[in-house]
Design a protein around this motif. Sequence first.
Motif, PDB file in Angstrom:
ATOM      1  N   MET A  27       1.152  -1.266   0.021  1.00  0.00           N
ATOM      2  CA  MET A  27       0.056  -0.010  -0.145  1.00  0.00           C
ATOM      3  C   MET A  27       0.728   1.222  -0.061  1.00  0.00           C
ATOM      4  SD  MET A  27      -3.048   0.996   2.310  1.00  0.00           S
ATOM      5  CE  MET A  27      -3.951  -0.344   2.392  1.00  0.00           C
ATOM      6  N   ALA A  28       0.484   1.727  -0.656  1.00  0.00           N
ATOM      7  CA  ALA A  28       1.255   3.031  -1.126  1.00  0.00           C
ATOM      8  C   ALA A  28       0.251   4.243  -0.313  1.00  0.00           C
ATOM      9  CB  ALA A  28       2.098   3.568  -2.341  1.00  0.00           C
ATOM     10  N   TYR A  29       1.139   5.520   0.208  1.00  0.00           N
ATOM     11  CA  TYR A  29       0.633   6.643   0.415  1.00  0.00           C
ATOM     12  C   TYR A  29       1.713   8.121   0.418  1.00  0.00           C
ATOM     13  CZ  TYR A  29      -0.995   3.610   4.792  1.00  0.00           C
ATOM     14  OH  TYR A  29      -1.593   2.738   5.459  1.00  0.00           O
ATOM     15  N   VAL A  30       0.218   8.654   0.123  1.00  0.00           N
ATOM     16  CA  VAL A  30       1.396  10.292  -0.228  1.00  0.00           C
ATOM     17  C   VAL A  30       0.800  11.383   0.915  1.00  0.00           C
ATOM     18  CG1 VAL A  30       0.700  11.787  -2.089  1.00  0.00           C
ATOM     19  CG2 VAL A  30       0.223   9.380  -2.554  1.00  0.00           C
ATOM     20  N   ASN A  31       1.665  11.884   0.902  1.00  0.00           N
ATOM     21  CA  ASN A  31       1.958  12.776   1.986  1.00  0.00           C
ATOM     22  C   ASN A  31       2.309  14.186   1.235  1.00  0.00           C
ATOM     23  OD1 ASN A  31       1.560  14.313   4.266  1.00  0.00           O
ATOM     24  ND2 ASN A  31       4.146  13.385   5.152  1.00  0.00           N
ATOM     25  N   SER A  32       1.949  15.296   1.366  1.00  0.00           N
ATOM     26  CA  SER A  32       1.603  16.449   0.437  1.00  0.00           C
ATOM     27  C   SER A  32       2.380  17.580   1.849  1.00  0.00           C
ATOM     28  CB  SER A  32       1.078  16.602  -0.403  1.00  0.00           C
ATOM     29  OG  SER A  32      -0.556  17.365  -0.074  1.00  0.00           O
ATOM     30  N   THR A  33       3.071  18.510   1.652  1.00  0.00           N
ATOM     31  CA  THR A  33       3.363  19.480   2.859  1.00  0.00           C
ATOM     32  C   THR A  33       3.378  20.294   1.881  1.00  0.00           C
ATOM     33  OG1 THR A  33       5.189  18.956   3.350  1.00  0.00           O
ATOM     34  CG2 THR A  33       3.731  18.128   4.220  1.00  0.00           C
ATOM     35  N   SER A  34       2.487  21.911   2.110  1.00  0.00           N
ATOM     36  CA  SER A  34       2.813  23.074   1.490  1.00  0.00           C
ATOM     37  C   SER A  34       3.965  23.746   2.676  1.00  0.00           C
ATOM     38  CB  SER A  34       1.633  23.906   1.102  1.00  0.00           C
ATOM     39  OG  SER A  34       0.908  23.511   2.991  1.00  0.00           O
ATOM     40  N   VAL A  35       4.377  24.344   1.645  1.00  0.00           N
ATOM     41  CA  VAL A  35       5.787  25.254   2.350  1.00  0.00           C
ATOM     42  C   VAL A  35       5.097  27.058   2.520  1.00  0.00           C
ATOM     43  CG1 VAL A  35       8.053  26.382   1.998  1.00  0.00           C
ATOM     44  CG2 VAL A  35       7.639  24.254   2.135  1.00  0.00           C
TER      45      VAL A  35
END
Length: 68
Positions: free
Chosen positions: A1-9
């Motif tokens: 299973m893959a997870y996507v993590n996006s963070t904004s700066v």
Amino acid sequence: MAYVNSTSVARKGTFDRLTAFISASVRQRRVYAQTLTELTALSDRELNDLGISRLAIPEIAHEAAYGK
């Protein structure tokens, strides 16, 4: 299973950069003034013990606040 993590700066805006610049300038000026006051308050003998002449006090205070 893959997870996507996006963070904004969070970027600093113009106002934040201007405020930081002014704050740093005020801090540097305080260091300069405090150093100048403290060295000026020393007697000639105390300055001589430190190897500082009265004529060098402004230069030393400037170096303490702003670097070389």
